[in-house]
Design an enzyme around this catalytic site. Structure first.
Site, mmCIF file in Angstrom:
data_model
loop_
_atom_site.group_PDB
_atom_site.id
_atom_site.type_symbol
_atom_site.label_atom_id
_atom_site.label_comp_id
_atom_site.label_asym_id
_atom_site.label_seq_id
_atom_site.Cartn_x
_atom_site.Cartn_y
_atom_site.Cartn_z
ATOM 1 N N SER A 293 0.852 -1.189 0.000
ATOM 2 C CA SER A 293 0.000 0.000 0.000
ATOM 3 C C SER A 293 0.884 1.234 0.000
ATOM 4 C CB SER A 293 -0.944 -0.029 1.211
ATOM 5 O OG SER A 293 -1.813 1.085 1.213
ATOM 6 N N THR A 294 0.823 2.058 1.037
ATOM 7 C CA THR A 294 1.606 3.294 1.090
ATOM 8 C C THR A 294 3.088 2.998 0.903
ATOM 9 O OG1 THR A 294 -0.005 4.179 2.656
ATOM 10 C CG2 THR A 294 2.099 5.325 2.486
ATOM 11 N N MET B 49 0.025 1.037 5.253
ATOM 12 C CA MET B 49 -0.670 1.237 6.517
ATOM 13 C C MET B 49 -1.786 0.204 6.654
ATOM 14 S SD MET B 49 -2.923 4.669 5.781
ATOM 15 C CE MET B 49 -4.214 4.714 4.513
ATOM 16 N N HIS C 78 -2.748 -1.135 -3.106
ATOM 17 C CA HIS C 78 -3.810 -0.168 -2.846
ATOM 18 C C HIS C 78 -3.544 1.110 -3.624
ATOM 19 C CE1 HIS C 78 -4.157 -2.166 1.415
ATOM 20 N NE2 HIS C 78 -4.538 -2.978 0.434
#
Length: 362
Positions: free
Chosen positions: A181-182, A302, A208
């Site tokens: 993700s991040t 996250m 994501h």
């Protein structure tokens, strides 16, 4: 208090975002109208995190980000309304050091701030704690301090000897499942670039990211890697030497048909918080392949997406790896996997590709 710099050429957007973050209670907010003002605030305000528009007068967001990461590396979240060709610019921003990208609402932001805002606040709050690697673009920082100039260079695509898969039954059918993700796009660079073009197992990725940007991400990775990289926009047969990027704002799952394994998009399941969901991807693969024929890699991001499903996979005999805390931009997802006892290997980002190669060949 988190010191946030909001950079956008729209007075309305600056006002709405300023009000949004001040109301959150843990942000001190400054604003800038363009990249020139942002660079001035970088020195005067010393932000902990920055939201950065892409299209701005005088100095656009990509050029501004380039300067930020050379002059004073700071976590940056790109807040972009661009789609289509502009999506490639936004994905390029991630390669320059931005930790995440958020797509602006398609309609009037003043009408959609109630639904758009909470997710943006969560993303920016997580980004404020992101680890910006001090070695990132170190040579360019040194050149900048010394006054030397020179274009960025991209390393040549690697070349590797053939790899034979011995882990899968019959020496063939197996699958790698990746969640991030991040900070994920640069992590995907580091994981995929060292892998050879004849890597014996297909790789399916749940990153994501908004729908507008996953196609551009796939095209960028395809240009950097020996592997063939595509976005999953229709039911797609899984082939060795290929990487399949799940389309944003939806889920990507694995299914078996008479002709073999396929990746396909599925509407985002509200039972999962993040999309494309790494948990849903891994669980779908567990339904069609033995655990011994599956490898899971969970990298920066996250939240906890992927941790539960990969822990189940590991308990059943699958191979799993988590990115180590020292290299993860946000040690949320891989940290949850480690805390659950579901990671067979915990390794820094630069070692994950070798660990995966060894696992598939062992």
């Amino acid at each position: 208090m988190i010191r946030l710099l909001v950079v956008d050429d729209s007075p309305l957007v600056r006002r709405l975002l300023g009000e949004l973050f001040r109301a959150a209670g843990d942000f001190e907010v400054a604003v800038a109208r363009d990249g020139v003002e942002a660079l001035e605030a970088l020195v005067a305000f010393k932000p902990d995190v920055i939201t950065l528009d892409v299209q701005m007068p005088r100095l656009d967001g990509i050029s501004c980000l380039d300067r930020i990461m050379v002059e004073r590396p700071t976590p940056v979240v790109m807040v972009s309304s661009l789609t289509g060709e502009g999506a490639a610019e936004t994905v390029e921003a991630l390669s320059l050091g931005a930790v995440d990208v958020v797509q602006k609402p398609g309609g009037a932001m003043s009408l959609e701030i109630g639904t758009f805002g909470p997710g943006l606040v969560e993303t920016v709050r997580a980004a404020a704690g992101a680890r910006i690697r001090r070695s990132h673009r170190l040579a360019e920082r040194v050149r900048g301090l010394s006054g030397a100039a020179g274009p960025r260079t991209r390393p040549p695509r690697p070349r590797h000897p053939p790899v034979a898969a011995k882990g899968a039954a019959g020496g063939g059918e197996g699958l790698v499942l990746v969640g991030c993700s991040t900070g994920g796009p640069p992590a995907l660079d580091a994981l995929l670039q060292p892998l050879p073009g004849d890597f014996p197992w297909p790789i399916v990725v749940a990153q994501h990211m908004p729908r507008a940007f996953t196609g551009a991400l796939a095209r960028r990775l395809d240009a950097l890697c020996e592997l063939d990289v595509v976005e999953v926009v229709r039911p797609t047969p899984l082939q060795p030497g290929c990487v399949y990027i799940g389309r944003g704002d939806a889920d990507v799952i694995v299914t078996r048909r008479s002709s073999g394994l396929f990746a396909l998009g599925a509407p985002a399941d509200p039972a999962y918080r993040w999309h494309p969901s790494a948990d849903r991807l891994v669980d779908s693969a567990r339904e069609v392949l033995p655990a011994a024929n599956l490898a899971g890699v969970l990298m920066t991001g996250m939240g906890n997406d992927g941790a539960a499903a990969m822990t189940r996979l590991y308990a059943e005999g699958g191979w799993t790896a988590a990115e180590a805390e020292e290299t993860a931009v946000v040690w949320g997802m891989p940290g949850e996997l480690v805390r659950a006892g579901g990671a067979r290997v915990v390794a820094p980002l630069e070692a994950l590709a070798d660990a995966l190669l060894a696992a598939v060949a062992s």
